[in-house]
Design an enzyme around this catalytic site. Sequence first.
Site, PDB file in Angstrom:
ATOM      1  N   GLU A   1      -3.063  -2.701  10.374  1.00 44.48           N
ATOM      2  CA  GLU A   1      -1.694  -3.400  10.302  1.00 44.48           C
ATOM      3  C   GLU A   1      -1.931  -4.761   9.828  1.00 44.48           C
ATOM      4  OE1 GLU A   1       1.449  -1.844  11.374  1.00 44.48           O
ATOM      5  OE2 GLU A   1      -0.418  -0.335  10.962  1.00 44.48           O
TER       6      GLU A   1
ATOM      7  N   LYS B   1       3.792   4.687  18.317  1.00 45.43           N
ATOM      8  CA  LYS B   1       3.961   6.035  17.955  1.00 45.43           C
ATOM      9  C   LYS B   1       4.001   6.944  18.916  1.00 45.43           C
ATOM     10  CE  LYS B   1       0.916   4.756  13.901  1.00 45.43           C
ATOM     11  NZ  LYS B   1      -0.355   4.584  13.291  1.00 45.43           N
TER      12      LYS B   1
ATOM     13  N   VAL C   1       4.473   8.134  12.230  1.00 44.35           N
ATOM     14  CA  VAL C   1       3.480   8.722  12.993  1.00 44.35           C
ATOM     15  C   VAL C   1       2.367   9.550  12.424  1.00 44.35           C
ATOM     16  CG1 VAL C   1       3.165  10.038  15.140  1.00 44.35           C
ATOM     17  CG2 VAL C   1       5.287   8.752  15.019  1.00 44.35           C
TER      18      VAL C   1
ATOM     19  N   LYS D   1       6.784   2.330  12.262  1.00 42.76           N
ATOM     20  CA  LYS D   1       6.870   2.808  13.765  1.00 42.76           C
ATOM     21  C   LYS D   1       7.359   1.701  14.566  1.00 42.76           C
ATOM     22  CE  LYS D   1       2.791   1.491  11.948  1.00 42.76           C
ATOM     23  NZ  LYS D   1       1.922   1.747  11.269  1.00 42.76           N
TER      24      LYS D   1
ATOM     25  N   THR E   1       0.772  -1.125  -0.021  1.00 45.94           N
ATOM     26  CA  THR E   1       0.185   0.101  -0.184  1.00 45.94           C
ATOM     27  C   THR E   1       0.791   1.221  -0.138  1.00 45.94           C
ATOM     28  OG1 THR E   1      -1.764  -1.296   1.339  1.00 45.94           O
ATOM     29  CG2 THR E   1      -1.724   1.183   1.225  1.00 45.94           C
TER      30      THR E   1
ATOM     31  N   ASP F   1      -0.052  -0.456  17.917  1.00 45.29           N
ATOM     32  CA  ASP F   1       0.382   0.451  17.282  1.00 45.29           C
ATOM     33  C   ASP F   1       0.595   1.991  17.602  1.00 45.29           C
ATOM     34  OD1 ASP F   1       0.759   1.409  14.132  1.00 45.29           O
ATOM     35  OD2 ASP F   1      -0.879   2.311  14.680  1.00 45.29           O
TER      36      ASP F   1
HETATM   37  N1  HSE Z   1      -2.560   0.485  10.894  1.00 43.28           N
HETATM   38  C1  HSE Z   1      -2.192   2.054  11.296  1.00 43.28           C
HETATM   39  C2  HSE Z   1      -3.670   2.927  11.739  1.00 43.28           C
HETATM   40  C3  HSE Z   1      -1.692   2.628   9.900  1.00 43.28           C
HETATM   41  O1  HSE Z   1      -4.670   2.295  11.319  1.00 43.28           O
HETATM   42  O2  HSE Z   1      -3.343   4.172  11.865  1.00 43.28           O
HETATM   43  C4  HSE Z   1      -1.123   3.845   9.970  1.00 43.28           C
HETATM   44  O3  HSE Z   1      -0.044   3.845  10.782  1.00 43.28           O
END
Ligand code: HSE
Length: 447
Positions: free
Chosen positions: A201, A216, A143, A116, A24, A212
């Site tokens: 993710e 960040k 981030v 990240k 992506t 996640d």
């Molecule tokens: N999986 C992450 C989100 C993608 O949904 O924010 C961007 O870091």
Amino acid sequence: MAAFLAELEFALKPIKIGVLGLGTVGSGTVNVLKRNAAEIARRAGREIIITRASAKDLTKQRLCDTQGIVLTTDPLDVINDPEIDIVLELIGGAGVVKDMVLTAIANGKHVVTANKSLIALHGNEIFAKASEKGVIVAFEAAVAGGIPIIKAIREGLSGNQIQWLAGIINGTGNFILTEMRDKGRNFDDVLAEAQALGYAEADPTFDVEGIDAAHKLTILASIAFGIPLQFDKVYTEGITQITRTDVEYAEQLGYRIKHLGIARQTSEGIELRVHPTLIPERRLIANVNGVMNAVLVKGDAVGATLYYGAGAGAEPTASAVVADVIDIVRALTSDPENRVPHLAFQADSLADIPLLSSDRFNTAYYLRLNAEDKPGVLADVTRIMAAHNISIEAIIQKEPSKGETAVPIIMLTQITLEQEMNAAIADIEALQTVTGKINRIRMETLG
Ligand code: HSE
């Protein structure tokens, strides 16, 4: 004259980019770099071209035009290509990718990454190695997707002492909470849609369990407070326990539930926490919906500042990757000693400030409990709260659900020490008149 000609040749030579990963974000980056090539060259002062890219499966249909790019399945073909100036690491994950990045650095290449987990877990080592080699590792896309939050904190706010920051920094989680609230959709449906749209993710538990966001937050806290990256010290709670009942009660009380990453400097140390949070609906950040992200940063000089934009997706993330590429190209001729430090503060000036354990956090609370509807029950509950020095802001009793005798009681408290709240909850749950577990959600005014 010879030196002048060499400089001129350097100035005219295009910068060559190698891309690791054409998923992506990789595809989005190829598209943006190609589509905006002329505008990017005008900004960077040099032409920037992608010469090589690696992808796991070359037979797969791509979402980008790879014409003019030599494709390979082996990332080392990219990393070891002596012609390549900048490697874009857009694979993700912190395992084998760490070695790829370290090899690229050892080969003297600058690196741009959207990764990240790599930065949160291994950034201290990676930046040390990059500084030794005099190369840049840029990570704006790691981030909040397309929001230039790293640049804003690292450069725009560099005259401030940052007091706290709070952000919606996981688009998938925000998308799920928004759809649950607005459309009454169920959790799994919305998650499947986020995966199909390329927001989630590879392992979506990273999104819904807050990992996640914790990656960040680790990065944001480091550049805000000048501390080493310390992912293992982040208190992390996901959104899987959030029910429609709590979303509705919060709304009736004038609040929204958002999954926030919060970093706050206190006199005792730094709080680093990711959890669902009630915030007043009148705050701008409470109205950040869908996959959008927002980060509120409070500096001592500037006051509160808010940054908003798409937190995930191909081109928003590519926007940040390409901005990093341009920054690197502009800095190529600068002395490495005089570049913006990776973590905003000079590497030898990072501070050893304690990171607080969760029982030292100070925050307000929303509590929901089920109790028998008879005299003295509320008196018992409030007596326990008083014994733990917890001040109650509001208390309401709701109608029992159909066929139930226990009534839901909702309490909002003032700011209290988490250790006291844990003890009060244990005491209340032990009352004969209270059934089941208390549902607790932290609450912040963000004022
Ligand atoms: N999986 C992450 C989100 C993608 O949904 O924010 C961007 O870091």
